[in-house]
Design a protein around this motif. Sequence first.
Motif, short mmCIF file in Angstrom:
data_model
loop_
_atom_site.label_atom_id
_atom_site.label_comp_id
_atom_site.label_asym_id
_atom_site.label_seq_id
_atom_site.Cartn_x
_atom_site.Cartn_y
_atom_site.Cartn_z
N GLN A 125 0.86 -1.18 0.00
CA GLN A 125 0.00 0.00 0.00
C GLN A 125 0.90 1.23 0.00
O GLN A 125 1.85 1.30 0.77
N VAL A 126 0.57 2.18 -0.86
CA VAL A 126 1.31 3.44 -0.94
C VAL A 126 0.36 4.55 -0.51
O VAL A 126 -0.63 4.82 -1.19
N ARG A 127 0.67 5.19 0.59
CA ARG A 127 -0.27 6.11 1.21
C ARG A 127 0.08 7.58 1.03
O ARG A 127 -0.73 8.44 1.40
N THR A 128 1.27 7.88 0.54
CA THR A 128 1.66 9.28 0.39
C THR A 128 2.22 9.54 -1.00
O THR A 128 2.74 8.62 -1.67
N LEU A 129 2.14 10.80 -1.42
CA LEU A 129 2.68 11.18 -2.72
C LEU A 129 4.19 11.00 -2.74
O LEU A 129 4.76 10.61 -3.76
N GLY A 130 4.84 11.30 -1.62
CA GLY A 130 6.29 11.14 -1.57
C GLY A 130 6.72 9.72 -1.86
O GLY A 130 7.63 9.47 -2.65
N MET A 131 6.04 8.75 -1.23
CA MET A 131 6.40 7.35 -1.45
C MET A 131 5.99 6.90 -2.85
O MET A 131 6.64 6.04 -3.45
N GLU A 132 4.94 7.49 -3.39
CA GLU A 132 4.56 7.19 -4.76
C GLU A 132 5.66 7.61 -5.74
O GLU A 132 6.03 6.86 -6.65
N ARG A 133 6.20 8.80 -5.54
CA ARG A 133 7.25 9.28 -6.43
C ARG A 133 8.55 8.51 -6.27
O ARG A 133 9.37 8.45 -7.20
N LEU A 134 8.75 7.90 -5.10
CA LEU A 134 9.96 7.13 -4.85
C LEU A 134 9.83 5.67 -5.30
O LEU A 134 10.78 4.89 -5.15
N LYS A 135 8.69 5.31 -5.88
CA LYS A 135 8.46 3.92 -6.29
C LYS A 135 9.55 3.39 -7.23
O LYS A 135 9.95 2.22 -7.10
N PRO A 136 10.08 4.17 -8.18
CA PRO A 136 11.14 3.64 -9.04
C PRO A 136 12.40 3.24 -8.27
O PRO A 136 13.24 2.50 -8.80
N LEU A 137 12.53 3.70 -7.03
CA LEU A 137 13.68 3.32 -6.21
C LEU A 137 13.36 2.14 -5.29
O LEU A 137 14.13 1.19 -5.19
N TRP A 138 12.21 2.21 -4.60
CA TRP A 138 11.94 1.15 -3.61
C TRP A 138 11.43 -0.15 -4.24
O TRP A 138 11.65 -1.23 -3.69
N LEU A 139 10.77 -0.06 -5.41
CA LEU A 139 10.24 -1.28 -6.00
C LEU A 139 11.35 -2.26 -6.42
O LEU A 139 11.30 -3.45 -6.05
N PRO A 140 12.36 -1.82 -7.17
CA PRO A 140 13.43 -2.78 -7.50
C PRO A 140 14.20 -3.26 -6.27
O PRO A 140 14.64 -4.42 -6.23
N ALA A 141 14.33 -2.41 -5.27
CA ALA A 141 15.00 -2.83 -4.03
C ALA A 141 14.18 -3.91 -3.32
O ALA A 141 14.75 -4.85 -2.75
#
Length: 390
Positions: A125-141
């Motif tokens: 679950q992605v609850r904030t815009l900040g974490m949404e924009r960081l998805k290209p970093l956290w998803l591959p990790a």
Amino acid sequence: MIEGAVWLKAGREKKIRHLYPWVQRGEIDRIEGSPTDGGLIRLLAHDGTLLGIATYHSRSRFPARVLTLQEEAINEAFFARRFENALQLRRRVITETNAYRLVFSEADGLPGLIVDRYAHSLVVQVRTLGMERLKPLWLPALVDTLAPDGILERSEMESRREEGLSPFTGVLYGHVPERIAITESGLQFLVPTAGGLKTGFYLDQRENRRQLARLVQPGERVLDLFCYTGAFALYAARAGAFAKGVDILPEAIALAQQHAERNQLPVEWEVANAFEWLPAAAERGERYDWIILDPPAIAKRRAELESLRWALWKLVYHALPLLTPNGRMLVCSCAYQMDLSLMVDTVRLAAHDRGRALYLEDVSFQSPDHPFLMQFPESLYLKCLWLRVG
């Protein structure tokens, strides 16, 4: 990439240094640069001292959410370290299951991100815009650290709209089955990945289910209200009790029946509104040695707190006549807005109005894979009262 800096008013840096991760609007003195919503900023004390790196959102109730208290790059390696730390904690505290919460947002240093592991699949679950924009970093990790068969995002919470995000559901990686088979304490469950509540299963109640199983005696009658897919009732049935589960969702009861068959356990199920079912059951003369009241989050905002109190009072008030002498009741609230003292007072008032003595025998909280960071009170949300009627 750091897009700017947020300076706090004098004295407002103390809570950040004490590990509270949110900054409110009124605590900001000034903003340097032109940070975009969802971008990264440096968080500075009034004297210019670095407090950490945070995500920024100008229109949020909490414009800055802290990712780290030091100067470090926010990249794939950063998220890989966070995921590995979270995984090591779960390996220490989780037993007899292949389903658990891997990342609990702020409590794991990743504000706005929830990751649940169900066997070989992940649900996020992605609850904030900040974490949404960081998805290209956290998803591959996340893929590299956990090596899942698939990752499903179920970001359906209404709070995303406050962040300027629409609800979203979709597969982010690999393949995720419509139902994921998991085990917990030797019981088998199917987790619905489409349409189920939360991310599909109430992982936070795991230790409370186990405690119920330790306390229930063979032959006792156990009523599981708001049973969802029947986990509490199944634990009770395996302990030798007669168990009945009630839920308003037909699809949940249908899956609960499948769980009973899968585990070869006899449980009686009924589709009904618990608020209406309780007084009707009292009129029929039904009696139980245990009643579990585990309603969903009726209130998610402080303005709805009175509605939550009234709902909890009503449930306890109408459940008490169904209990046998010295019968026990487990009352749970997953609403952060209702703290423990208010919850106890609400239950006490219901018992007073019913004219019944009620004893508090234990208090429990969410399972340890949902860690409570004491400097962040919002991370303690699930409270459970173990009660005995006089």
